[in-house]
Design a protein around this motif. Sequence first.
Motif, PDB file in Angstrom:
ATOM      1  N   ARG A 119       0.854  -1.190   0.000  1.00  0.00           N
ATOM      2  CA  ARG A 119       0.000   0.000   0.000  1.00  0.00           C
ATOM      3  C   ARG A 119       0.885   1.234   0.000  1.00  0.00           C
ATOM      4  O   ARG A 119       1.774   1.387   0.841  1.00  0.00           O
ATOM      5  CB  ARG A 119      -0.923   0.020   1.221  1.00  0.00           C
ATOM      6  N   ASN A 233      -4.572  -3.365   4.334  1.00  0.00           N
ATOM      7  CA  ASN A 233      -5.023  -4.290   3.292  1.00  0.00           C
ATOM      8  C   ASN A 233      -4.342  -5.630   3.458  1.00  0.00           C
ATOM      9  O   ASN A 233      -3.160  -5.715   3.795  1.00  0.00           O
ATOM     10  CB  ASN A 233      -4.713  -3.732   1.903  1.00  0.00           C
ATOM     11  N   SER A 238      -9.924  -5.251   2.655  1.00  0.00           N
ATOM     12  CA  SER A 238      -9.539  -3.854   2.799  1.00  0.00           C
ATOM     13  C   SER A 238     -10.206  -3.363   4.076  1.00  0.00           C
ATOM     14  O   SER A 238     -11.439  -3.368   4.188  1.00  0.00           O
ATOM     15  CB  SER A 238     -10.006  -3.038   1.591  1.00  0.00           C
TER      16      SER A 238
END
Length: 256
Positions: A119, A233, A238
């Motif tokens: 991420r 995540n 998520s």
Amino acid sequence: MVCIKGWFYYHIIGKILKKNNFLSFVSCVSDKAVFARYLKSSPCLMNNQYPLKVYEGMTSAAQAFNIELKRSDCSEWLVSVHQDVFLPPDWDGKFIRAIIEAQEKFSKLAVVGLYGVLREGENVYDAGHVLDRGELLEGSDALPCAVQSVDEFLFAVRVDSGLKLDPELGFDFYGTDVVLTAIDNGFEAVVVDAYCEHWSRMPRLKIPVAVLERIMASGAVFERKWRHKMPLNTPCFSISQVGDVASLCHAHNSDF
């Protein structure tokens, strides 16, 4: 010179590492037939080439993994692997070389996976290369790459890092948990390119209610533990706030 160095690097060092027990494996087995068909049939795990400890009746993945971490003969890297994973011919050499290459780039490497999530701000990227239930999954990032989550089907932890798995997480979210713990302690986690096959019988759609209940229980523990790091995540979820795992589980199965 380049060719000689490459030959030495990929062949001689790989053989030395295998002799020095660079890798050992641990797996929680709930179905002996699945284990025999896939993991036990992996060429590198036949004929006792590497230590493979099998545990049955465990209440968590951590229970088996942490026992092996305490063994005096544990190898440099301990690999947690699912019973439904098949490691193709020469997989061990590729994985060992991938770890060595990653260590050259990431000096504080402590966790290595085969598939995971990276991420960056609002952007989320998959990383890795695996055949999952007959579908080839290939992430967009060049490997090795740093990640904040690894899939639990296979990952390795450097034994001298002091990292352990959390038994409160049962059989879910422990891969992401150990990565986040590693990062919190100044270590690095990466995904490397060492293709394997994962033959989970879990359907992509209509996951059984009992499994969703298990995931929700582990998810609630994970969310409370890491709420200060959200958004997060994993390869499957998520998570922006506490309760997201439960909400997603309910949305997945209308019968739930």
